[in-house]
Design an enzyme around this catalytic site. Sequence first.
Site, PDB file in Angstrom:
ATOM      1  N   PHE A 106      44.773  37.500  39.081  1.00  0.00           N
ATOM      2  CA  PHE A 106      46.139  37.973  39.328  1.00  0.00           C
ATOM      3  C   PHE A 106      47.191  37.070  38.695  1.00  0.00           C
ATOM      4  O   PHE A 106      48.292  37.513  38.363  1.00  0.00           O
ATOM      5  CB  PHE A 106      46.394  38.093  40.834  1.00  0.00           C
ATOM      6  CG  PHE A 106      46.687  36.808  41.546  1.00  0.00           C
ATOM      7  CD1 PHE A 106      47.995  36.375  41.728  1.00  0.00           C
ATOM      8  CD2 PHE A 106      45.666  36.018  42.057  1.00  0.00           C
ATOM      9  CE1 PHE A 106      48.273  35.190  42.398  1.00  0.00           C
ATOM     10  CE2 PHE A 106      45.935  34.843  42.731  1.00  0.00           C
ATOM     11  CZ  PHE A 106      47.246  34.428  42.897  1.00  0.00           C
ATOM     12  N   LYS A 107      46.859  35.814  38.492  1.00  0.00           N
ATOM     13  CA  LYS A 107      47.847  34.860  37.996  1.00  0.00           C
ATOM     14  C   LYS A 107      48.195  35.080  36.525  1.00  0.00           C
ATOM     15  O   LYS A 107      49.135  34.483  36.019  1.00  0.00           O
ATOM     16  CB  LYS A 107      47.352  33.437  38.244  1.00  0.00           C
ATOM     17  CG  LYS A 107      47.225  33.157  39.736  1.00  0.00           C
ATOM     18  CD  LYS A 107      46.632  31.814  40.076  1.00  0.00           C
ATOM     19  CE  LYS A 107      46.484  31.672  41.584  1.00  0.00           C
ATOM     20  NZ  LYS A 107      45.939  30.375  41.983  1.00  0.00           N
ATOM     21  N   ASP A 108      47.469  35.975  35.866  1.00  0.00           N
ATOM     22  CA  ASP A 108      47.829  36.323  34.492  1.00  0.00           C
ATOM     23  C   ASP A 108      49.254  36.861  34.419  1.00  0.00           C
ATOM     24  O   ASP A 108      49.971  36.608  33.450  1.00  0.00           O
ATOM     25  CB  ASP A 108      46.858  37.368  33.922  1.00  0.00           C
ATOM     26  CG  ASP A 108      45.541  36.760  33.481  1.00  0.00           C
ATOM     27  OD1 ASP A 108      45.547  35.619  32.981  1.00  0.00           O
ATOM     28  OD2 ASP A 108      44.493  37.417  33.639  1.00  0.00           O
ATOM     29  N   THR A 141      44.618  29.477  38.734  1.00  0.00           N
ATOM     30  CA  THR A 141      45.917  29.117  38.164  1.00  0.00           C
ATOM     31  C   THR A 141      45.736  28.413  36.825  1.00  0.00           C
ATOM     32  O   THR A 141      46.437  28.708  35.855  1.00  0.00           O
ATOM     33  CB  THR A 141      46.700  28.208  39.125  1.00  0.00           C
ATOM     34  OG1 THR A 141      47.002  28.929  40.316  1.00  0.00           O
ATOM     35  CG2 THR A 141      48.010  27.756  38.500  1.00  0.00           C
TER      36      THR A 141
END
Length: 434
Positions: A106-108, A141
């Site tokens: 999701f951190k993309d 991250t």
Amino acid sequence: MRYYSTNKGVAPASLADAVIKGLAADKGLYMPERIERLPQSFFDKIETMTLPDIACRVAEAFFGEDIPQGDLDRIVRDTLSFETPVVRVTDRIWSLELFHGPTSAFKDVGARFMARMLGYFIRKSGETNRVTVLVATSGDTGSAVANGFLGVEGIDVVVLYPKGKVSEIQEKQFTTLGQNITAVEVEGTFDDCQRLVKTAFLDAELNAKYHLTSANSINVARFLPQSFYYFDAYAQMKRHGLAERLVVAVPSGNFGNITAGLFAQRMGLPIARFIAANNRNDIFLEYLKTGKYVPRPSIATIANAMDVGDPSNFARVLDLYGGSWEAIRSAIVGFRYTDEEIAETIRRVLDTTGYLLDPHGACGYRSLEEGLREGETGVLLETAHPAKFKDTVERITGRPVEIPERLQRFMQGQKQSVAMSAAFDDFKRFLMAR
């Protein structure tokens, strides 16, 4: 738009200063001075809009006063070169798959957005000194930030991660890149890595030599864009006729993700309530029960990205609700799961539905099983592809996990990292010698 510190000890900053500094000088986290409530007309037609179109409108509410519309739209659309689909698991539980980006996490979204925004401000200022991005990671991250900033002109990235506490695939995603990316392997926990980063920001000698900033969710340009996919998830559920009484379960570690969801709700997104799904690092759950926030050393679990003993973004949650324990308890409920319960959930859901959860998504799924009320529909955030935890998931299920091609490419690289103690003096010497 001005950005104030949660500690209220310094003057508000511009967006450019908040993004470049990352952390305020009084150790507080930056918050926008106001949160625009989007008009009902936006929600009336949201199901007809694409993810980039939705994100451009949300981004305008936060950043439109500081970045020309055309430039901001280009940043958003370049960031969102992949989808964030909502997939049915059961009639009442759906999965928001946030693993379709370059590093399968999701951190993309936040990392790619921040890289582009920071690069924009550097180019605009004509700054000739390089900016150094410091980022602590408990897993995803580091890979998202490293790949988001790879090759960006004028920016160096230093990724700190706890030795032996991230998966092999996660580690390979930020230790094999080279160029402007340096990986530092710390003898300690994620909390030690985060402490080193925060202490570096406050060190006068380091700041005199470098322009330091952070790409952790403490940076406003990292966590605010995470609100994009909450709006998109609502739009998708509205297309299915299931947007009424929507409950969102968020696997919670450093609390940037759930904070972005709370911002989306404050902007008018009709989420009934949020669930913070914890592993054994249940500091927030204990706060919900007692009203007392007591950080403690993190505990290693199979949901390693959530192994955080002092969530940075708790300060933003407190600020958003004016420090009211009662208000926070009315907006968020919490659940906690052991490794055994997480494993049982992964196994059972795969056997009964055919859907494979990663350990973090399993916490979200189980919290919806236990927390949904009559008439509610739940969406869990599936924050990373199960292949990023291949050994763990295969051990639990007894079945092979297929590795997507985009992840396989990382596994072919040679690991390059710098070994480091958890002492700040050692980290400072390393940075000063660069």
